[in-house]
Enzyme design. Structure first.
Site, PDB file in Angstrom:
ATOM      1  N   ASP A 172       2.668  -4.552   8.139  1.00  0.00           N
ATOM      2  CA  ASP A 172       1.446  -3.769   7.971  1.00  0.00           C
ATOM      3  C   ASP A 172       0.276  -4.759   7.992  1.00  0.00           C
ATOM      4  OD1 ASP A 172      -0.780  -2.505   6.951  1.00  0.00           O
ATOM      5  OD2 ASP A 172       0.222  -1.673   5.197  1.00  0.00           O
ATOM      6  N   CYS A 206      -4.646   2.290  -3.901  1.00  0.00           N
ATOM      7  CA  CYS A 206      -3.479   2.821  -3.189  1.00  0.00           C
ATOM      8  C   CYS A 206      -2.265   1.915  -3.341  1.00  0.00           C
ATOM      9  CB  CYS A 206      -3.753   3.040  -1.703  1.00  0.00           C
ATOM     10  SG  CYS A 206      -5.026   4.246  -1.364  1.00  0.00           S
ATOM     11  N   LYS A 228     -10.768  -0.927   9.769  1.00  0.00           N
ATOM     12  CA  LYS A 228     -10.806  -2.122   8.911  1.00  0.00           C
ATOM     13  C   LYS A 228     -11.162  -3.376   9.702  1.00  0.00           C
ATOM     14  CE  LYS A 228      -8.189  -0.147   5.270  1.00  0.00           C
ATOM     15  NZ  LYS A 228      -6.971  -0.087   4.462  1.00  0.00           N
ATOM     16  N   GLN A 246      -4.892  -5.408   6.627  1.00  0.00           N
ATOM     17  CA  GLN A 246      -5.835  -6.363   6.045  1.00  0.00           C
ATOM     18  C   GLN A 246      -5.896  -7.691   6.799  1.00  0.00           C
ATOM     19  OE1 GLN A 246      -7.996  -5.649   3.671  1.00  0.00           O
ATOM     20  NE2 GLN A 246      -7.178  -3.608   3.333  1.00  0.00           N
ATOM     21  N   HIS A 287       0.873  -1.173   0.000  1.00  0.00           N
ATOM     22  CA  HIS A 287       0.000   0.000   0.000  1.00  0.00           C
ATOM     23  C   HIS A 287       0.917   1.233   0.000  1.00  0.00           C
ATOM     24  CE1 HIS A 287      -2.900   2.859   1.789  1.00  0.00           C
ATOM     25  NE2 HIS A 287      -3.852   2.007   1.479  1.00  0.00           N
TER      26      HIS A 287
HETATM   27  C1  PLP Z   1      -5.962   0.599   4.515  1.00  0.00           C
HETATM   28  C2  PLP Z   1      -4.563   0.184   4.468  1.00  0.00           C
HETATM   29  C3  PLP Z   1      -3.568   1.013   4.965  1.00  0.00           C
HETATM   30  C4  PLP Z   1      -3.837   2.398   5.505  1.00  0.00           C
HETATM   31  O1  PLP Z   1      -4.456   2.321   6.739  1.00  0.00           O
HETATM   32  P1  PLP Z   1      -5.277   3.562   7.355  1.00  0.00           P
HETATM   33  O2  PLP Z   1      -5.571   3.108   8.729  1.00  0.00           O
HETATM   34  O3  PLP Z   1      -6.504   3.713   6.512  1.00  0.00           O
HETATM   35  O4  PLP Z   1      -4.403   4.745   7.316  1.00  0.00           O
HETATM   36  C5  PLP Z   1      -2.265   0.549   4.928  1.00  0.00           C
HETATM   37  N1  PLP Z   1      -1.974  -0.670   4.429  1.00  0.00           N
HETATM   38  C6  PLP Z   1      -2.907  -1.483   3.940  1.00  0.00           C
HETATM   39  C7  PLP Z   1      -2.520  -2.842   3.439  1.00  0.00           C
HETATM   40  C8  PLP Z   1      -4.242  -1.093   3.939  1.00  0.00           C
HETATM   41  O5  PLP Z   1      -5.164  -1.915   3.456  1.00  0.00           O
END
Ligand code: PLP
Length: 404
Positions: free
Chosen positions: A198, A362, A224, A201, A121
């Site tokens: 990260d 993104c 999320k 997801q 992302h």
């Molecule tokens: C949505 C997302 C982000 C960003 O997260 P936010 O909390 O919306 O800032 C980063 N990495 C991944 C894989 C995402 O799906």
């Protein structure tokens, strides 16, 4: 097992019509909806608990502080972290990654290297580019194969004693690929590099165990995982959090302030300047508890069923092209149909009450690798149904007829 109709009843937003059709919401990769208990927790906070935290001796301030700190404990358990002070509240994954990358600006030197993967992302690319720019370090990219899986051989050969940080997602939001993060971390540790995962997801779809993974940093985003926007959590190993400088300066993150010298608060407050999203923090606990009550094993099994069914039914459509066919995949389906532009498809699906995401999600470099402008993405949550998959398939067929 899981009673989907009972789960759906808990989501007020799902029970509405869009353009004359019952809403089919398949944009969960962008954000999930919130169950009634989470909405209630936010309302209850403002009606009964609202106060600033960590400062007042009065009743409400104590109450709000206790609730907020109880949430930190819930997150700690959810991550299986050892220490409460290793959990930092953030406003989301973008902020969490910026916090860590910004800290590394001061630790990186011009001979150092930062590795990110080809399927990140933007929020796990740009902060590292910025950190490299200001420190003189270089950014290297772990490539993927044509199924959207990371090339682990290439990864191993990129690793060296110059590698200081490896930043990868657990699950790709654009392709659904589940990355072998445990192996990625083990290999990185052999050269002494820190790893940031990260988990935006993975948060809603799988168990997180930072100890088993031996992750140095792991972050999730509240919105999320059925929680509010503007709240997230970062796990950092104590030794790393102590090495990193504070992110922002202000109240809450200090021990003492004078014009001659300011000393910083201990963890986790060192990284939590200013009044946080208190209501969000409290409601994040509600969201995590709600998810754990359903049971992540049940969630995973059910979403896998949806993934298999949707993949099988979509595959029957002429001209269907899946983008991202990793063997280990979460319930995210990115696709194209013939030479129909994803945006046109998305517009028609919306007219039919079906919410999907179209575009680069993104993750522009991923689209560049596949030489496509973007995809149509259906991403599933625990409240989606097979009937909704059928509606998607019908919708795609209808759009195809209209557009060709
Ligand atoms: C949505 C997302 C982000 C960003 O997260 P936010 O909390 O919306 O800032 C980063 N990495 C991944 C894989 C995402 O799906």
């Amino acid at each position: 097992m899981l009673d989907v109709s009972k789960i759906r009843q808990q989501f007020p937003i799902l029970h509405q019509e869009v353009n004359g059709y019952p809403l089919v919401y398949l944009d969960n990769g962008a954000t999930t909806h919130k169950p009634k208990v989470v909405i209630d927790a936010i309302q209850q906070y403002y009606e009964k608990q609202n106060s600033n935290i960590h400062r007042g001796v009065h009743y409400l301030s104590q109450l709000a502080t206790d609730e907020y700190e109880a949430s930190r404990e819930t997150v700690r358990k959810h991550f299986n972290a050892d220490h409460l002070h290793e959990i930092i509240f953030t406003k989301g994954n973008t902020e969490a990654i910026n916090l860590v990358a910004n800290g590394f600006r001061t630790l990186l030197t011009s001979t150092d290297e930062v590795l990110v993967s080809a399927i990140e992302h933007h929020s796990n690319i740009v902060p590292w580019q910025m950190a490299c720019e200001s420190s003189g370090a270089s950014l290297k990219v772990i490539p993927m194969n044509d199924k959207g899986e990371l090339d682990m051989k290439a990864y191993e050969s990129l690793l060296s004693n110059n590698t200081k940080v490896v930043a990868v997602n657990h699950i790709s939001n654009a392709l659904g690929t589940i990355n072998p993060v445990k192996e990625i971390i083990q290999l990185a540790h052999q050269v002494g590099a820190a790893v940031l995962v990260d988990g935006a997801q993975s948060g809603p779809h799988s168990h997180i165990d930072v100890k088993d993974l031996d992750a140095d940093f792991y972050c999730i985003s509240g919105h999320k995982i059925y929680g509010p926007t503007g709240i997230g959590a970062l796990y950092g190993k104590e030794e790393w959090l102590n090495k990193l400088p504070p992110y922002q300066g202000g109240g809450e993150m200090i021990a003492t302030v004078s014009f001659k010298e300011t000393t910083y608060a201990t963890l986790p407050h060192k990284f939590e300047a200013g009044t946080p999203n208190i209501a969000g923090g409290i409601a994040l606990k509600t969201a995590i508890d709600w998810l754990n009550d359903i049971g992540l094993d049940n969630v995973m099994a059910y979403e896998n069923e949806l993934l298999e069914y949707a993949t099988q039914e979509l595959a029957k459509i002429e001209g269907m092209r899946f983008i991202g066919e990793a063997s280990n995949k979460a319930a995210v389906i990115s696709f194209l149909v013939g030479d129909i532009h994803p945006y046109d498809m998305g517009m028609i699906l919306d007219k039919l009450g079906i919410a999907v995401r179209t575009g680069h999600h993104c993750a522009q470099p991923v689209m560049d690798e596949f030489c496509i402008p973007g995809t149509i993405r259906a991403s599933f949550a625990v409240y989606n149904t097979k009937e909704e998959v059928d509606r998607l398939v019908e919708g795609v067929k209808k759009a195809q007829q209209m557009l060709s």
